[in-house]
Design an enzyme around this catalytic site. Structure first.
Site, PDB file in Angstrom:
ATOM      1  N   VAL A  34       0.836  -1.208   0.000  1.00 38.29           N
ATOM      2  CA  VAL A  34       0.000   0.000   0.000  1.00 38.29           C
ATOM      3  C   VAL A  34       0.867   1.253   0.000  1.00 38.29           C
ATOM      4  CG1 VAL A  34      -1.817   1.267   1.217  1.00 38.29           C
ATOM      5  CG2 VAL A  34      -1.861  -1.242   1.189  1.00 38.29           C
ATOM      6  N   VAL A  85      -7.008  20.146  -2.942  1.00 38.81           N
ATOM      7  CA  VAL A  85      -6.920  20.467  -1.509  1.00 38.81           C
ATOM      8  C   VAL A  85      -6.900  21.989  -1.291  1.00 38.81           C
ATOM      9  CG1 VAL A  85      -5.399  20.344   0.524  1.00 38.81           C
ATOM     10  CG2 VAL A  85      -5.708  18.317  -0.914  1.00 38.81           C
ATOM     11  N   LYS A 128      -6.707  -2.097   9.897  1.00 42.88           N
ATOM     12  CA  LYS A 128      -7.934  -2.664  10.472  1.00 42.88           C
ATOM     13  C   LYS A 128      -7.654  -3.396  11.774  1.00 42.88           C
ATOM     14  CE  LYS A 128      -6.962  -4.663   6.969  1.00 42.88           C
ATOM     15  NZ  LYS A 128      -6.773  -5.269   5.652  1.00 42.88           N
ATOM     16  N   GLU A 186     -10.574   4.950   5.706  1.00 43.22           N
ATOM     17  CA  GLU A 186     -11.399   4.321   4.655  1.00 43.22           C
ATOM     18  C   GLU A 186     -10.789   3.010   4.150  1.00 43.22           C
ATOM     19  OE1 GLU A 186     -14.631   5.259   3.143  1.00 43.22           O
ATOM     20  OE2 GLU A 186     -14.109   3.163   2.958  1.00 43.22           O
ATOM     21  N   VAL A 210     -11.416  -0.942   5.755  1.00 43.03           N
ATOM     22  CA  VAL A 210     -12.509  -1.880   5.474  1.00 43.03           C
ATOM     23  C   VAL A 210     -12.760  -1.904   3.971  1.00 43.03           C
ATOM     24  CG1 VAL A 210     -14.900  -2.526   5.922  1.00 43.03           C
ATOM     25  CG2 VAL A 210     -13.581  -1.334   7.689  1.00 43.03           C
ATOM     26  N   GLY A 221     -10.884  -2.127   1.350  1.00 42.63           N
ATOM     27  CA  GLY A 221      -9.950  -1.430   0.455  1.00 42.63           C
ATOM     28  C   GLY A 221     -10.527  -0.209  -0.237  1.00 42.63           C
ATOM     29  N   ILE A 248     -13.280   0.340  -1.709  1.00 45.46           N
ATOM     30  CA  ILE A 248     -14.731   0.598  -1.675  1.00 45.46           C
ATOM     31  C   ILE A 248     -15.045   1.665  -0.637  1.00 45.46           C
ATOM     32  CG2 ILE A 248     -17.011  -0.409  -1.273  1.00 45.46           C
ATOM     33  CD1 ILE A 248     -15.810  -3.152  -1.887  1.00 45.46           C
ATOM     34  N   GLY A 263      -1.119 -14.884  -6.325  1.00 44.15           N
ATOM     35  CA  GLY A 263      -0.742 -13.739  -5.496  1.00 44.15           C
ATOM     36  C   GLY A 263      -1.880 -13.175  -4.658  1.00 44.15           C
ATOM     37  N   LYS A 306     -12.666  -6.341  10.231  1.00 39.19           N
ATOM     38  CA  LYS A 306     -13.505  -5.442   9.428  1.00 39.19           C
ATOM     39  C   LYS A 306     -14.940  -5.448   9.945  1.00 39.19           C
ATOM     40  CE  LYS A 306     -10.515  -6.173   5.418  1.00 39.19           C
ATOM     41  NZ  LYS A 306     -10.232  -7.115   4.324  1.00 39.19           N
TER      42      LYS A 306
HETATM   43  N1  LIG Z   1      -2.401  -4.982   0.931  1.00 41.24           N
HETATM   44  C1  LIG Z   1      -3.694  -4.695   0.834  1.00 41.24           C
HETATM   45  O1  LIG Z   1      -4.336  -5.015  -0.150  1.00 41.24           O
HETATM   46  C2  LIG Z   1      -4.366  -3.951   1.935  1.00 41.24           C
HETATM   47  C3  LIG Z   1      -5.725  -3.589   1.792  1.00 41.24           C
HETATM   48  C4  LIG Z   1      -6.362  -2.861   2.802  1.00 41.24           C
HETATM   49  C5  LIG Z   1      -5.648  -2.535   3.940  1.00 41.24           C
HETATM   50  N2  LIG Z   1      -4.341  -2.929   4.069  1.00 41.24           N
HETATM   51  C6  LIG Z   1      -3.631  -2.547   5.288  1.00 41.24           C
HETATM   52  O2  LIG Z   1      -2.576  -1.671   4.960  1.00 41.24           O
HETATM   53  C7  LIG Z   1      -1.495  -1.860   5.877  1.00 41.24           C
HETATM   54  C8  LIG Z   1      -0.229  -2.156   5.099  1.00 41.24           C
HETATM   55  O3  LIG Z   1      -0.415  -3.330   4.348  1.00 41.24           O
HETATM   56  P1  LIG Z   1       0.611  -3.764   3.202  1.00 41.24           P
HETATM   57  O4  LIG Z   1      -0.073  -4.829   2.443  1.00 41.24           O
HETATM   58  O5  LIG Z   1       1.122  -2.586   2.489  1.00 41.24           O
HETATM   59  O6  LIG Z   1       1.779  -4.396   4.092  1.00 41.24           O
HETATM   60  P2  LIG Z   1       3.303  -4.678   3.674  1.00 41.24           P
HETATM   61  O7  LIG Z   1       3.795  -5.750   4.556  1.00 41.24           O
HETATM   62  O8  LIG Z   1       3.417  -4.846   2.195  1.00 41.24           O
HETATM   63  O9  LIG Z   1       4.040  -3.302   4.035  1.00 41.24           O
HETATM   64  C9  LIG Z   1       4.343  -2.912   5.338  1.00 41.24           C
HETATM   65  C10 LIG Z   1       5.469  -1.887   5.299  1.00 41.24           C
HETATM   66  O10 LIG Z   1       5.710  -1.404   6.616  1.00 41.24           O
HETATM   67  C11 LIG Z   1       7.099  -1.438   6.863  1.00 41.24           C
HETATM   68  N3  LIG Z   1       7.309  -1.599   8.293  1.00 41.24           N
HETATM   69  C12 LIG Z   1       7.014  -2.662   9.072  1.00 41.24           C
HETATM   70  N4  LIG Z   1       7.369  -2.410  10.331  1.00 41.24           N
HETATM   71  C13 LIG Z   1       7.877  -1.177  10.361  1.00 41.24           C
HETATM   72  C14 LIG Z   1       8.420  -0.354  11.381  1.00 41.24           C
HETATM   73  N5  LIG Z   1       8.494  -0.791  12.616  1.00 41.24           N
HETATM   74  N6  LIG Z   1       8.857   0.876  11.049  1.00 41.24           N
HETATM   75  C15 LIG Z   1       8.774   1.320   9.786  1.00 41.24           C
HETATM   76  N7  LIG Z   1       8.269   0.585   8.775  1.00 41.24           N
HETATM   77  C16 LIG Z   1       7.835  -0.648   9.071  1.00 41.24           C
HETATM   78  C17 LIG Z   1       7.620  -2.572   6.050  1.00 41.24           C
HETATM   79  O11 LIG Z   1       9.004  -2.419   5.834  1.00 41.24           O
HETATM   80  C18 LIG Z   1       6.786  -2.406   4.784  1.00 41.24           C
HETATM   81  O12 LIG Z   1       7.385  -1.403   3.989  1.00 41.24           O
HETATM   82  C19 LIG Z   1      -1.935  -2.954   6.829  1.00 41.24           C
HETATM   83  O13 LIG Z   1      -2.538  -2.377   7.964  1.00 41.24           O
HETATM   84  C20 LIG Z   1      -2.986  -3.701   6.031  1.00 41.24           C
HETATM   85  O14 LIG Z   1      -3.933  -4.368   6.830  1.00 41.24           O
HETATM   86  C21 LIG Z   1      -3.692  -3.613   3.099  1.00 41.24           C
HETATM   87  N1  LIG Z   2      -5.991  -9.986   2.711  1.00 38.31           N
HETATM   88  C1  LIG Z   2      -7.140  -9.152   2.470  1.00 38.31           C
HETATM   89  C2  LIG Z   2      -6.782  -7.806   1.898  1.00 38.31           C
HETATM   90  C3  LIG Z   2      -6.443  -6.803   2.935  1.00 38.31           C
HETATM   91  O1  LIG Z   2      -7.538  -6.512   3.749  1.00 38.31           O
HETATM   92  C4  LIG Z   2      -8.055  -9.820   1.472  1.00 38.31           C
HETATM   93  O2  LIG Z   2      -7.792 -10.919   0.980  1.00 38.31           O
HETATM   94  O3  LIG Z   2      -9.104  -9.244   1.197  1.00 38.31           O
HETATM   95 NA    NA Z   3     -12.915   1.140   2.074  1.00 34.52          NA
END
Ligand SMILES: NC(=O)c1ccc[n+]([C@@H]2O[C@H](COP(=O)([O-])OP(=O)(O)OC[C@H]3O[C@@H](n4cnc5c(N)ncnc54)[C@H](O)[C@@H]3O)[C@@H](O)[C@H]2O)c1
Ligand SMILES: N[C@@H](CCO)C(=O)O
Ligand code: NA
Length: 441
Positions: free
Chosen positions: A20, A39, A110, A134, A137, A139, A141, A192, A210
């Site tokens: 993200v 903005v 979340k 936003e 929950v 993503g 949406i 993936g 969520k």
């Molecule tokens: N991936 C998705 O599709 C998705 C969707 C909705 C919400 N989210 C939420 O977004 C957040 C991030 O998810 P992601 O998929 O990008 O995870 P990710 O594991 O790909 O990325 C996490 C990042 O945080 C960094 N990190 C971890 N610990 C750290 C620390 N102590 N200090 C600084 N950086 C640190 C890691 O190096 C990495 O760059 C999570 O809360 C996840 O639930 C993800």
């Molecule tokens: N792992 C979640 C995405 C992040 O909330 C999913 O499969 O929908």
């Molecule tokens: Na959302």
């Protein structure tokens, strides 16, 4: 486009640069002029906290000098902090420090919101800053803002959500190919969708977090992950999926939040649950395929609404994050705030046994006189009313067996559990082959 160079500047700190975070950083930089125009201030990315700042990140078009391992210092000088590290700590500490130092916070976390949301809300209120989430929950949406703002004048009575893309992909493939759970998860991993360790998805932890957030927003009360009744999809078999097909239904992992009322109609509690359920193919949620998400909301005045789209992935999730960044940035410029916590209803989370729904039960029984009567009595003894019964005779002669498929009217979960136990103890019942909740009616 109007010139944006002379606009004031807001300092944005990004915590995390994974799936993200890298998409958020990219959008902040590549859309900088449009964002500034929307903005009324330029969003200046002042730093990106990561674990390994020296790692090369050619896909992220920012100055490498922005990367730092010192999140604590970074958040102290920002106007807006975007937290996309995930997990409880250190994310919580960084968010609280950011707020103490006057920054508004946008997070996709979340897990943290569902575990300790009230602490974050309290800090935001104390320091007069915004907390937006936003992306936490479903993503991309828009569902958090509709719940917090658009529907806040109405009374939400029920939320049914497909809020985990991985499990929806797996169940959809099981439905369309007839394949079993294990091989379909492997396919999801190869594409993936599922993580190397898919536990949070397939065991329902991700959906439960969520569900807790949705229930809190829907019913103006506090619901934490630990309050959510959670069953994952690991026990769903190809036979369950076939059984659903036989009754023109489909199996989905649903997050279900319902308001309960007492005899006088006054809200008395909420039930919040995540479990596999059959849902009729005519229901809008049945058409949610692949890794898509959808949230179906029933409100007293609005009636039924459905929010549909991509619940995961870097770019879709960053769309929700950027929307929040623009919203909190506008507030800072105009001197206002977004909504604070709304938990005034203070309703208890009612145990799962009190949740009411319909059930599909498949039994292997002996084919002889009185069997149906015995089975029907087990239901009647527990006050569970039968809606339909279908019988298929297997084999011939004295030892012939039958398969009974029973669908019930609505009944409390505890009554159904007691009925299943009683059925399993009947000498005419060889086996309770499966039972599953039926939702959406
Ligand atoms: N991936 C998705 O599709 C998705 C969707 C909705 C919400 N989210 C939420 O977004 C957040 C991030 O998810 P992601 O998929 O990008 O995870 P990710 O594991 O790909 O990325 C996490 C990042 O945080 C960094 N990190 C971890 N610990 C750290 C620390 N102590 N200090 C600084 N950086 C640190 C890691 O190096 C990495 O760059 C999570 O809360 C996840 O639930 C993800
Ligand atoms: N792992 C979640 C995405 C992040 O909330 C999913 O499969 O929908
Ligand atoms: Na959302």
């Amino acid at each position: 486009m109007a010139a944006t160079a002379d606009l004031p500047t807001l300092k944005v700190a990004l915590l995390g640069c994974g799936v993200v975070g890298s998409a958020v950083a990219t959008m902040l930089v590549t859309n900088a002029d449009d964002l500034a125009a929307r903005v009324g201030a330029r969003l200046d990315l002042i730093g990106i906290a990561v674990r390994r700042p020296d790692r090369r990140r050619p896909d992220v078009p920012v100055d490498p000098a922005l990367f730092t391992s010192d999140a604590d210092t970074l958040v102290r000088s920002a106007d807006i902090v975007v937290e996309v590290i995930g997990g409880i700590d250190p994310a919580r500490g960084h968010i609280l420090t950011a707020m103490e130092h006057g920054a508004s916070v946008v997070t996709a976390n979340k897990a943290l919101l569902a575990e300790d949301g009230p602490t974050l809300y309290a800090a935001a209120a104390e320091h007069g800053v915004d907390l937006y989430y936003e992306a936490a929950v479903a993503g991309a949406i828009p569902i958090v803002r509709p719940m917090r703002e658009s529907l806040v004048g109405d009374d939400v009575v029920r939320v049914l959500g497909i809020v985990n893309g991985t499990t929806n992909f797996v169940l959809d493939k099981m439905d369309t190919t007839g394949a079993g759970f294990a091989e379909t998860v492997e396919q999801a991993q190869a594409l993936g969708y599922a993580e190397a360790d898919p536990t949070a998805d397939v065991e329902g932890f991700d959906a439960a977090a969520k569900a807790a957030i949705l229930a809190s927003l829907a019913f103006h009360t506090r619901v934490a992950s630990a309050d959510v009744h959670r069953e994952g999809i690991t026990e769903v078999t190809a036979a369950d999926v076939r059984a659903a097909r036989d009754m023109d239904a489909v199996v989905k992992l649903l997050a279900i939040c319902e308001l309960q009322r007492d005899a006088s109609g006054t809200p008395s509690g909420v039930t919040v649950r995540v479990h596999p359920a059959m849902i009729d193919r005519s229901h809008p949620l049945a058409s949610v395929r692949d890794a898509y998400n959808a949230v179906f909301v029933e409100a007293a005045a609005a009636g039924e609404l459905m929010f549909y789209g991509k619940g995961a992935g870097g770019e879709p999730t960053s769309s929700a994050v950027l929307g929040d960044v623009v919203a909190v940035a506008r507030h800072r410029l105009a001197g206002g705030h977004g909504p604070t916590e709304s938990a005034y209803a203070d309703l208890p989370v009612v145990p799962m046994g009190h949740a009411e729904t319909r059930y599909h039960i498949s039994l292997a029984v002996a084919d002889r006189p009185g069997v149906l009567a015995q089975v029907a009595t087990a239901f009647a003894d527990h006050d569970v009313s039968i809606e339909t019964v279908r019988q298929r005779i297997l084999g011939e002669g004295d030892d012939s067996r039958a398969q009974l498929v029973i669908v019930t009217h609505r009944a409390p979960d505890s009554a159904l559990a007691a009925t299943v136990e009683a059925l399993a103890g009947l000498d005419t019942v060889d086996e309770v082959v499966s039972w599953m909740r039926v939702e959406g009616a």
